[in-house]
Design a protein around this motif. Structure first.
Motif, PDB file in Angstrom:
ATOM      1  N   SER A   1       8.224  15.168   3.223  1.00 44.10           N
ATOM      2  CA  SER A   1       7.072  15.842   3.679  1.00 44.10           C
ATOM      3  C   SER A   1       5.592  14.798   3.302  1.00 44.10           C
ATOM      4  O   SER A   1       5.134  14.518   4.038  1.00 44.10           O
ATOM      5  CB  SER A   1       6.542  17.105   3.623  1.00 44.10           C
ATOM      6  N   ASP A   2       5.775  14.296   2.098  1.00 43.13           N
ATOM      7  CA  ASP A   2       4.724  13.609   1.292  1.00 43.13           C
ATOM      8  C   ASP A   2       5.377  11.952   1.052  1.00 43.13           C
ATOM      9  O   ASP A   2       4.422  11.169   0.763  1.00 43.13           O
ATOM     10  CB  ASP A   2       4.247  14.161   0.271  1.00 43.13           C
ATOM     11  N   GLU A   3       6.540  11.733   1.052  1.00 42.81           N
ATOM     12  CA  GLU A   3       7.161  10.263   0.664  1.00 42.81           C
ATOM     13  C   GLU A   3       7.996  10.146   1.764  1.00 42.81           C
ATOM     14  O   GLU A   3       8.976  10.752   2.266  1.00 42.81           O
ATOM     15  CB  GLU A   3       7.710  10.866  -0.544  1.00 42.81           C
ATOM     16  N   LEU A   4       8.408   8.650   1.450  1.00 46.16           N
ATOM     17  CA  LEU A   4       9.302   8.189   2.287  1.00 46.16           C
ATOM     18  C   LEU A   4      10.203   7.314   1.373  1.00 46.16           C
ATOM     19  O   LEU A   4       9.599   6.585   0.479  1.00 46.16           O
ATOM     20  CB  LEU A   4       8.921   6.922   3.268  1.00 46.16           C
ATOM     21  N   HIS A   5      11.522   7.605   1.270  1.00 45.83           N
ATOM     22  CA  HIS A   5      12.556   7.118   0.214  1.00 45.83           C
ATOM     23  C   HIS A   5      13.253   5.906   0.800  1.00 45.83           C
ATOM     24  O   HIS A   5      14.005   6.077   1.809  1.00 45.83           O
ATOM     25  CB  HIS A   5      13.203   7.987  -0.425  1.00 45.83           C
ATOM     26  N   LEU A   6      13.210   4.617   0.515  1.00 48.21           N
ATOM     27  CA  LEU A   6      13.866   3.585   1.389  1.00 48.21           C
ATOM     28  C   LEU A   6      14.922   3.092   0.274  1.00 48.21           C
ATOM     29  O   LEU A   6      14.702   2.410  -0.702  1.00 48.21           O
ATOM     30  CB  LEU A   6      12.750   2.398   2.003  1.00 48.21           C
ATOM     31  N   ILE A   7      16.137   2.971   0.746  1.00 47.98           N
ATOM     32  CA  ILE A   7      17.397   2.609   0.074  1.00 47.98           C
ATOM     33  C   ILE A   7      17.686   1.337   1.086  1.00 47.98           C
ATOM     34  O   ILE A   7      18.169   1.498   2.078  1.00 47.98           O
ATOM     35  CB  ILE A   7      18.371   3.586   0.055  1.00 47.98           C
ATOM     36  N   THR A   8      17.581   0.168   0.082  1.00 49.60           N
ATOM     37  CA  THR A   8      18.064  -1.047   0.888  1.00 49.60           C
ATOM     38  C   THR A   8      19.290  -1.761   0.156  1.00 49.60           C
ATOM     39  O   THR A   8      19.148  -1.989  -0.891  1.00 49.60           O
ATOM     40  CB  THR A   8      17.040  -1.987   1.067  1.00 49.60           C
TER      41      THR A   8
ATOM     42  N   ASP B   1       0.792  -1.320   0.093  1.00 47.73           N
ATOM     43  CA  ASP B   1       0.051   0.019  -0.017  1.00 47.73           C
ATOM     44  C   ASP B   1       0.913   1.285  -0.040  1.00 47.73           C
ATOM     45  O   ASP B   1       1.734   1.403   0.928  1.00 47.73           O
ATOM     46  CB  ASP B   1      -0.836   0.036   1.215  1.00 47.73           C
ATOM     47  N   GLY B   2       0.576   2.270  -0.908  1.00 48.07           N
ATOM     48  CA  GLY B   2       1.324   3.472  -1.049  1.00 48.07           C
ATOM     49  C   GLY B   2       2.459   3.232  -1.779  1.00 48.07           C
ATOM     50  O   GLY B   2       3.349   4.403  -1.953  1.00 48.07           O
ATOM     51  N   ALA B   3       2.933   2.199  -2.381  1.00 50.17           N
ATOM     52  CA  ALA B   3       4.046   1.954  -3.283  1.00 50.17           C
ATOM     53  C   ALA B   3       3.940   3.044  -4.509  1.00 50.17           C
ATOM     54  O   ALA B   3       2.934   3.028  -5.153  1.00 50.17           O
ATOM     55  CB  ALA B   3       4.547   0.773  -3.734  1.00 50.17           C
ATOM     56  N   ILE B   4       5.017   3.938  -4.728  1.00 53.89           N
ATOM     57  CA  ILE B   4       4.889   4.753  -5.942  1.00 53.89           C
ATOM     58  C   ILE B   4       5.862   4.494  -6.851  1.00 53.89           C
ATOM     59  O   ILE B   4       5.320   4.589  -7.891  1.00 53.89           O
ATOM     60  CB  ILE B   4       5.298   6.124  -5.234  1.00 53.89           C
ATOM     61  N   ALA B   5       7.142   3.838  -6.541  1.00 52.55           N
ATOM     62  CA  ALA B   5       8.216   3.851  -7.576  1.00 52.55           C
ATOM     63  C   ALA B   5       9.094   2.805  -6.952  1.00 52.55           C
ATOM     64  O   ALA B   5       9.325   2.821  -5.660  1.00 52.55           O
ATOM     65  CB  ALA B   5       8.853   4.724  -8.020  1.00 52.55           C
ATOM     66  N   LEU B   6       9.749   1.895  -7.648  1.00 50.23           N
ATOM     67  CA  LEU B   6      10.876   1.134  -7.199  1.00 50.23           C
ATOM     68  C   LEU B   6      11.969   0.920  -8.264  1.00 50.23           C
ATOM     69  O   LEU B   6      11.573   1.028  -9.310  1.00 50.23           O
ATOM     70  CB  LEU B   6      10.372  -0.622  -7.060  1.00 50.23           C
ATOM     71  N   ALA B   7      13.059   0.836  -7.951  1.00 47.99           N
ATOM     72  CA  ALA B   7      14.334   0.629  -8.806  1.00 47.99           C
ATOM     73  C   ALA B   7      15.266  -0.305  -8.225  1.00 47.99           C
ATOM     74  O   ALA B   7      15.483  -0.247  -7.073  1.00 47.99           O
ATOM     75  CB  ALA B   7      14.798   2.114  -9.094  1.00 47.99           C
ATOM     76  N   GLY B   8      15.999  -0.869  -8.914  1.00 43.12           N
ATOM     77  CA  GLY B   8      17.150  -1.757  -8.584  1.00 43.12           C
ATOM     78  C   GLY B   8      18.444  -0.867  -9.306  1.00 43.12           C
ATOM     79  O   GLY B   8      18.429  -0.595 -10.582  1.00 43.12           O
TER      80      GLY B   8
ATOM     81  N   ARG C   1       0.192   6.803   3.291  1.00 45.23           N
ATOM     82  CA  ARG C   1      -0.543   5.423   2.851  1.00 45.23           C
ATOM     83  C   ARG C   1       0.601   4.201   3.075  1.00 45.23           C
ATOM     84  O   ARG C   1       0.111   3.225   3.347  1.00 45.23           O
ATOM     85  CB  ARG C   1      -0.838   5.290   1.561  1.00 45.23           C
ATOM     86  N   GLY C   2       1.681   4.394   2.930  1.00 49.44           N
ATOM     87  CA  GLY C   2       2.769   3.416   3.050  1.00 49.44           C
ATOM     88  C   GLY C   2       3.139   2.809   4.703  1.00 49.44           C
ATOM     89  O   GLY C   2       2.926   3.716   5.494  1.00 49.44           O
TER      90      GLY C   2
END
Length: 125
Positions: free
Chosen positions: A76-83, A15-22, A103-104
């Motif tokens: 403010s509106d997004e969470l950016h997670l680097i794993t 829920d709330g996923a906007i974008a994903l990259a490798g 939402r995330g």
């Protein structure tokens, strides 16, 4: 091992996923990406590459044999997670997930990315 497509679908089902990259942080190349609403994932991944490189340099200078599990950037509106992974099969690669902050679920996103890395994803580099 699961396919890249299966792994992507599992993460983007959050829920709330906007974008994903490798991303390969050694070269700065995005090796895969997907978005569900307008978002410049290529530019964001390039900026994230610089963040990862800076953190890697910092860890090296501090010594102590530490490694980075993940990096969180809260906007403010997004969470950016680097794993990052400590698995040698994925050396030099990181996953970059952007979530809608309202939402995330950060804990679930961290777990999903970590579980997929440990399960193994078929990559073609």
């Amino acid at each position: 091992m699961i396919s890249m497509e299966e792994a992507t679908a599992q993460v983007m089902a959050l829920d709330g996923a906007i974008a994903l990259a490798g991303v390969d942080y050694t070269s700065g190349m995005t090796i895969m990406s997907t978005v569900v609403k307008p978002f410049d994932i290529e530019l964001a991944a390039a900026v994230a590459t610089e963040v990862v490189r800076a953190q890697m340099r910092s860890i090296d200078q501090l010594g102590g044999g530490q490694s980075i599990d993940d990096i969180l950037i809260s906007l403010s509106d997004e969470l950016h997670l680097i794993t990052l992974s400590d698995d040698p099969r994925y050396a030099g690669l990181f996953s970059y997930l952007v979530l809608d902050r309202q939402r995330g679920n950060l804990a679930l996103a961290r777990r999903r990315l970590r579980d997929l890395t440990q399960a193994g994803i078929e990559l073609e580099r």
